[in-house]
Design a protein around this motif. Sequence first.
Motif, short mmCIF file in Angstrom:
data_model
loop_
_atom_site.label_atom_id
_atom_site.label_comp_id
_atom_site.label_asym_id
_atom_site.label_seq_id
_atom_site.Cartn_x
_atom_site.Cartn_y
_atom_site.Cartn_z
N GLN A 30 -1.75 -0.70 -2.37
CA GLN A 30 -0.39 -0.17 -2.23
C GLN A 30 0.63 -1.11 -2.86
O GLN A 30 1.58 -0.68 -3.52
N MET A 76 9.07 2.63 0.86
CA MET A 76 7.82 2.77 0.13
C MET A 76 7.94 3.96 -0.84
O MET A 76 8.72 3.90 -1.78
N ASP A 77 7.21 5.04 -0.57
CA ASP A 77 7.26 6.20 -1.47
C ASP A 77 8.40 7.17 -1.15
O ASP A 77 8.66 8.08 -1.91
N HIS A 94 3.50 4.88 6.94
CA HIS A 94 4.23 3.79 6.28
C HIS A 94 4.51 4.12 4.81
O HIS A 94 5.57 3.79 4.29
N ASP A 95 3.58 4.80 4.16
CA ASP A 95 3.75 5.16 2.76
C ASP A 95 4.94 6.10 2.56
O ASP A 95 5.63 6.05 1.54
N ASP A 96 5.21 6.95 3.56
CA ASP A 96 6.31 7.92 3.46
C ASP A 96 7.69 7.30 3.72
O ASP A 96 8.70 7.95 3.45
N ASP A 127 0.47 -0.80 -6.57
CA ASP A 127 1.08 0.48 -6.95
C ASP A 127 2.61 0.35 -7.00
O ASP A 127 3.25 0.81 -7.96
N LYS A 151 -6.37 1.13 -3.28
CA LYS A 151 -5.43 1.93 -2.48
C LYS A 151 -6.09 3.15 -1.84
O LYS A 151 -5.85 3.44 -0.65
N THR A 152 -6.88 3.88 -2.59
CA THR A 152 -7.50 5.10 -2.08
C THR A 152 -9.00 4.92 -1.86
O THR A 152 -9.54 5.34 -0.84
N SER A 183 -1.42 4.53 7.38
CA SER A 183 -1.07 4.25 5.99
C SER A 183 -0.12 5.31 5.44
O SER A 183 0.79 5.01 4.65
N LEU A 184 -0.32 6.56 5.83
CA LEU A 184 0.55 7.64 5.36
C LEU A 184 1.94 7.55 5.98
O LEU A 184 2.95 7.79 5.30
N ARG A 209 4.92 15.69 4.76
CA ARG A 209 3.53 15.28 4.86
C ARG A 209 2.76 16.42 5.50
O ARG A 209 3.09 16.87 6.58
#
Length: 312
Positions: free
Chosen positions: A175, A107-108, A101-103, A178, A198-199, A98-99, A113
Motif C-alpha cells: 500500500q 489514502m484512496d 483504511h484504504d477508503d 502504491d 498489496k494484493t 485494509s479496505l 465500498r
Amino acid sequence: MSMTNPTTLSAAQPAANAAALREDMSIRAKLVETTIDALLPPTKGGDARLIEAMRYATLGGGKRLRGYLAVETASLFGVSEQQSARVGASVEMLHAYSLVHDDLPAMDDDDLRRGQPSTHRKFDEATAILAGDALQTKAFEILAEPATHTDASVRIALITAFAAASGAAGMVGGQMIDMEGEGRALPLDEVRHLHALKTGCLIRYSAEAGAILGQADAELQRRLRSYGANIGAAFQIADDVLDATATAEELGKTAGKDEASGKSTFVALLGIDGARAEAERLTKLAIEDLAPFGAKADRLKALAYYVIERRN
C-alpha cells in the motif's frame, strides 16, 4: 467431517463449471459470514458503536475469496469446516480492515465500498480508523485461540505467516509503494512487486493457510503458496482491467480511479489485451501448481479461471 457438500466440478470444462463454482462459493461465503457474525456479536456497552462499525465493514457483502480459499484448501487435508471457517473469518476481518483504511481520505479517498457508503462515510473517520485497528487485532486473536487448532505450533505457524503477509513486507508495504507511485511511471517489474505485496500476499496466505491448518508436508504447502501467489497476481490484473472497463454499478465502488490518480497499472503498461493475456498466463501456472492434488483440486482450478472472468 465437512458441514456442507459443495458441488463437484470438472477441471476439463472450466467455463461450464462457473455456475457450480458460484454456488459453492456462496455456500462457503455463508459459512464464513456466520462465523464472523458469531465472533463479532453486537454489544450495548461503551464499545457498541465500535462493534457496529466492525460488523458493518465485515458483514453483508463481498466475494469472500480469501475466506473461500482458506476453507477450500483446508478441505484437501480433511480439516473440519468449524476450524477452517475460523481461519477464513480471520483473513476476511483483516482484509476488511485494509479496505476500511484504504477508503479513508488520507489514502484512496473513496465514498463507496461494495455498493454501500464506505465505513468512514457511514460512521466517521475516527470510528473507521478504530474499527480497522480492532479488526486487525481480532484477526490475530482468532488464530491464537485453541478452537482454531489444538496444536499450538500450528497456531503459531498460522500467525507467523499471517503477520508476514499483512505487514510491512506484505500488504501494508504494498500500500505504501502504491501511494508513493501515484503520478509516477513505474516499470513493469515494480508494478508486479507492488501488487504481489498489496494484493497478492493476503491471497497467497489464504491458500497457504489451509495447508498449514492441515499440517501438510513442505512440498504441498509450497504448491499451494505458489498457487495463491499466481491467482493473487491474476486477480490484481483483472482488477486493473475492470477499473478501466466496468461501471461503478458493476464494481460496487468508484470506477476509473487508477487512471485518475495517475497510477501505473498493468493496463497502463500492457494495454487491456496484454493485461488479459498476462492474467491467463498466471492462471495456467496456478493450475499447474495443483497437479499433485488431482481431481480433489477441481474447485481450486475453476477458481483460478473465476478470478480473471469476474465482473466485479
